[in-house]
Design a protein around this motif. Structure first.
Motif, mmCIF file in Angstrom:
data_model
loop_
_atom_site.group_PDB
_atom_site.id
_atom_site.type_symbol
_atom_site.label_atom_id
_atom_site.label_comp_id
_atom_site.label_asym_id
_atom_site.label_seq_id
_atom_site.Cartn_x
_atom_site.Cartn_y
_atom_site.Cartn_z
ATOM 1 N N GLU A 20 0.845 -1.190 0.000
ATOM 2 C CA GLU A 20 0.000 0.000 0.000
ATOM 3 C C GLU A 20 0.883 1.244 0.000
ATOM 4 N N ILE A 65 -5.073 5.903 1.540
ATOM 5 C CA ILE A 65 -4.435 4.607 1.294
ATOM 6 C C ILE A 65 -4.712 4.200 -0.147
ATOM 7 N N TYR A 66 -3.634 4.066 -0.923
ATOM 8 C CA TYR A 66 -3.749 3.728 -2.343
ATOM 9 C C TYR A 66 -3.273 2.291 -2.553
ATOM 10 N N LYS A 67 -4.156 1.502 -3.182
ATOM 11 C CA LYS A 67 -3.805 0.113 -3.476
ATOM 12 C C LYS A 67 -4.633 -0.367 -4.654
ATOM 13 N N GLY A 104 -5.486 -2.050 7.870
ATOM 14 C CA GLY A 104 -6.400 -1.021 7.394
ATOM 15 C C GLY A 104 -7.072 -0.229 8.491
#
Length: 956
Positions: free
Chosen positions: A142, A153-155, A193
């Motif tokens: 991530e 949060i970039y995924k 998360g």
């Protein structure tokens, strides 16, 4: 015993420091400053990282700056230049966070960085204002962008948002954990998360945390901006009561980084940085006074060679922690160092400003060197002789103790002092006027006398038994002392060491013997034979070394030498062999003190070297990357209209193809070798154009113009400042031929050539046929011309024959004319004779004759008269002449109309080449009358006296 004890303590202290760490504690490493003018950005730099090729990146108020060791490049965000944080993933993507903007830079196929915004994935109805992204992390596949309000949060091309329970401060990735400070719930850990509070960390709510580090026993070291350092064992938070904590509380903390896993670099707001161990002991301190540009350090970073980079409030600084050499320079108050020694826990240095010293007990302290009282001015040497510290200076020969001058042995200026072998109570000193002898009485050195018989001084000398050896004015001097040591008994000089080694290089003591050296050949002296002889064993040590000029052996048997203002050492191994070392000292080139090589070897870890701008500390045992090969890169490849930036993470093509019209190419080189960049050099060769490698140069750019078509291979290698050379790096490219030299063009040329040959062949056949036809016609024409010519020639011949006949006829006619004239003249003569006879007959008296006789006489007279009267030959002659010469007379009359008939006759007679006499007879005039007639005729014809009359008449 006190001296031995003192040395033992110093060695134990220094050795223990090096055994427990590789971090420098003595002096300062080299510091390189980069101002905003160098990288052309803003003053503040917030974060530093390094990619897999070694390129460095800096988050700056005006964008992201890349430094490859040779050049700087700038990459900007679309809405604002400000970048506060970034991270580089394995693929080469650079994830950045700025002001209300975050995303990533990715190189295109040509290496040019393109920006892709991720903040556009945010639903504006959910988050209207992003704020500044202060931290960016790569964590478990991530990418995390942290602001004061949210975590993004970039995924997998999706964006998720975590809101702050209260208000976020900063976040920290520590090992495999990610911690975030919240002003309401204290420290939080990001797990799967979600955010999980850590126990008993709310005490930090009113304190800004700027860094978190791991400590032994699973403890965390928490750094706050104003309240110092704390230990957290996941149960409670307690202050870290250490030197480092006191420093940070006093100067303010702005984060830090880990160095070699054993040390922590701590940034301060007002006093630079400190390096401490994990027990809080300060090892080093760097601030503006010690070479930094600014005392406010916003970020620090340790590169892949364990060197330190600092992002300052104004500029960027590089600290060469990887080098085994550190310095005491102007920041410590010293200048040119001629000698140094450690004595009773103090480091003494002889300088051009006097004898200086500082304590070695507390190596970290920032104190400068102090002046030993009574030594101001030039200090040439500092030595420990027979347990006493002696200084040779302008002030004289001095005894030093506890930082003070306790005795002045002699007031004359001295260069150096040496014990006399076999006479331990005597010492000889070189002063400004020659040599003096000192004697030890009651454990004190006292001046005895000046040696008589020599005036002058060398910069160094050697003592062997009762002989003094030194070099002066390109001569070797051997001076023998008198037994009472009051005078020089004898002086002998030597110009050469041998017939093959002309001149003298140096005199030195090696292995307790005096050696004389020239061209790396070493000699000893034989007193019995009074000559120098080579020592082949010592020669072997220096056989493969560059030409040396100064040599000095330290007390551990290491042999130091100077060549071309550079330093090297033959380091003695335990088995008695030697290892040649040059690489670490390359940065000292040009800074050694000429003719005064100062080497102070304390132990195998600590060696001091005198310089023109201070003193260097060398630790031979420090682990470093000096011998690791540097890497050379072709950084960019430019041709008109395009630039390929190589090594930005893009997939590189195996070969580049360039149109012929762009055959002007330029290359830039780089090497992520940041130590002593001014001494990093490149060499290149363009296969297909260059016949050999270029000379080494620090110019990282090369251009080629007007290259022909073909395949090329650009090869590059680099040599770092320590002389270590890289492997070759290459780039393949092809320059296409111009359209008129393209293979397809050559095919067309072949087809055109064949076509042209065929057409030419057919045209030749046609031409041959035509030529044959025309040849036939020509032959016929030539035949006819030849026939006509023959006929013409025949006609001409006939005409010529006719002409010849006519000429022959004319000649005959002229002959006949001549004959006729002659006959006529004969007739005229005859008639004249007859007339004379007639006249004479008339005078005869015929009356006396008888009738018969008289009749016959009369008949004869009549017959003669009849003959005369009936002769018409003269008239025939005139008629004949006029007929023959009709054309001549006509031309003459037309040309000269005034000419008379009588003159025409004269002209005709002259043309017939008649003599004057003949003309006179024909014309019945006298010779004078002929001449007069000739004269009148010349006047009528307008002839001068020189012109020939007959010739003129023949030309008409």
């Amino acid at each position: 015993m006190s001296l031995i004890k003192s040395y033992f303590i110093i060695i134990i202290v220094l050795l223990s420091n090096n055994l427990f760490s590789q971090e420098k504690k003595i002096g300062l490493p080299e510091i390189k400053n980069y101002s905003r003018i160098d990288y052309k950005g803003d003053t503040q730099n917030w974060e530093i990282n390094q990619d897999k090729r070694g390129n460095l990146y800096f988050a700056n108020n005006k964008g992201l700056f890349q430094f490859d060791g040779s050049s700087w490049r700038k990459y900007s965000l679309p809405n604002s230049g400000l970048i506060r944080s970034f991270k580089i993933d394995k693929s080469g993507k650079i994830f950045v966070g700025g002001n209300s903007e975050f995303g990533y830079f990715k190189p295109d196929s040509k290496g040019k960085m393109e920006y892709f915004s991720l903040s556009k994935l945010i639903n504006k109805n959910v988050v209207k204002l992003i704020d500044i992204v202060w931290k960016t992390h790569l964590y478990n596949n991530e990418v995390i962008f942290q602001t004061f309000s949210n975590i993004y949060i970039y995924k997998e091309n999706k964006l998720r948002i975590l809101k702050a329970p209260g208000r976020f401060q900063f976040s920290f990735k520590v090992g495999t954990k990610l911690y975030i400070q919240d002003h309401k719930k204290g420290l939080l850990e990001y797990i799967n998360g979600s955010l999980t509070p850590l126990k008993n960390t709310t005490t930090l709510n009113n304190r800004e945390v700027w860094a978190i580090f791991t400590l032994p026993d699973n403890n965390l070291l928490i750094e706050t901006i104003n309240n110092g350092l704390f230990i957290y064992n996941f149960k409670k938070i307690v202050p870290w009561n250490t030197e480092a904590n006191e420093f940070m509380k006093k100067n303010g903390a702005l984060g830090g980084t880990v160095l070699r896993n054993d040390f922590i670099v701590l940034n301060s707001a007002t006093n630079g940085i400190i390096i401490c161990n994990k027990k809080g002991k300060i090892i080093q301190h760097f601030n503006k006074n010690k070479g930094l540009q600014n005392n406010t350090v916003l970020t620090s970073f340790v590169d892949n060679k364990n060197n330190i980079w600092l992002g300052l409030d104004s500029g960027i600084d590089f600290i060469n922690e990887n080098s085994p050499i550190t310095y005491f320079g102007s920041s410590y108050g010293i200048s040119t160092v001629y000698a140094s020694v450690v004595y009773k826990n103090n480091l003494y240095v002889a300088t051009n400003q006097g004898l200086l010293y500082r304590s070695m007990k507390n190596i970290f302290n920032d104190n400068t060197f102090n002046l030993v009282s009574g030594t101001s001015g030039q200090a040439w040497n500092i030595q420990i002789i027979d347990g006493q510290l002696l200084c040779s200076s302008n002030k004289g020969a001095l005894v030093i103790q506890d930082g003070k001058t306790v005795q002045t042995i002699d007031t004359k200026g001295y260069i150096g002092l040496k014990l006399i072998p076999n006479k331990p109570n005597y010492m000889i000193g070189c002063n400004y006027t020659g040599f003096a002898v000192f004697e030890k009485i009651s454990n004190k050195w006292q001046y005895k006398n000046q040696l008589e018989g020599f005036y002058g001084y060398p910069y160094s000398f050697q003592v062997e038994n009762s002989n003094l050896w030194f070099q002066l004015d390109n001569l070797i001097y051997k001076m023998t002392l008198a037994d009472d040591m009051t005078r020089i008994k004898s002086i002998k000089t030597y110009k050469n060491l041998s017939n093959k080694d002309k001149g003298i290089g140096s005199i030195q003591q090696i292995k307790q013997a005096i050696y004389f050296q020239n061209n790396n050949h070493f000699y000893k002296y034989s007193g019995d034979l009074d000559l120098f002889y080579e020592d082949k064993e010592i020669n072997k040590l220096f056989k493969n070394l560059p030409k040396i000029n100064t040599i000095k052996e330290d007390h551990q048997g290491n042999i130091w030498y100077v060549f071309k203002e550079s330093l090297g050492v033959l380091m003695k191994n335990n088995n008695g062999t030697y290892k040649n070392i040059i690489t670490p000292f390359s940065n000292l080139t040009g800074n050694l003190v000429s003719n005064y090589l100062s080497i102070n070897t304390i132990d195998s870890h600590n060696i001091f070297i005198g310089l023109t701008n201070g003193i260097a500390h060398y630790n031979p045992k420090q682990k470093n990357n000096l011998v690791i090969k540097p890497k050379a890169y072709i950084r960019s490849f430019t041709y008109p209209g395009d630039t390929l930036i190589l090594g930005n993470g893009q997939e590189e093509l195996e070969k580049y193809k360039i149109p012929y019209k762009f055959n002007h190419v330029k290359f830039s080189f780089s090497s992520p070798t940041f130590e002593n960049l001014e001494n990093v050099e490149f060499s290149y060769q363009l296969e297909g154009f260059d016949k050999k490698w270029s000379s080494w140069s620090n110019n990282p750019i090369k251009e080629y113009t007007n290259l022909r078509e073909g395949n090329y291979k650009m090869k590059i290698k680099v040599r770092n400042s320590y002389g270590v050379q890289s492997d070759e790096t290459f780039l393949l490219f092809t320059i296409s031929p111009p359209w008129y030299r393209h293979p397809f063009a050559y095919l067309i040329y072949v087809i055109l050539t064949i076509t042209i040959i065929y057409v030419i062949r057919e045209r030749i056949k046609i031409k041959i046929r035509k030529n044959k036809y025309y040849e036939t016609l020509e032959q016929r024409r030539l035949y006819l011309e030849k026939e006509t010519k023959i006929r013409q020639e025949q006609y001409e011949l006939e005409k010529e024959i006719e002409k010849l006949k006519n000429e022959k006829l004319k000649i005959k006619i002229l002959a006949k004319d001549k004959e006729l004239v002659n006959n006529s003249l004969q007739v005229a003569k005859k008639n004249k004779v007859l007339n004379n006879i007639i006249n004479k007959i008339k005078d005869i008296n015929v009356d006396t004759f008888d009738e018969t006789t008289k009749t016959q006489f009369t008949k004869l007279n009549r017959s003669i008269i009849k003959e005369v009267n009936t002769d018409k030959s003269w008239q025939d002659l005139e008629k004949h002449i006029k007929n023959v010469h009709y054309d001549f007379l006509k031309r003459l009359k037309e040309k000269y109309p005034t000419i008379s008939p009588r003159e025409l006759d004269l002209a005709t007679y002259l043309l017939m080449n008649m003599s004057t006499k003949e003309i006179a007879e024909v014309m019945n005039i006298s010779n004078g009358g002929v001449e007069l007639a000739r004269y009148r005729l010349r006047k009528k014809l307008n002839l001068n006296k020189k012109e020939n009359l007959i010739g003129f008449l023949m030309s008409i």
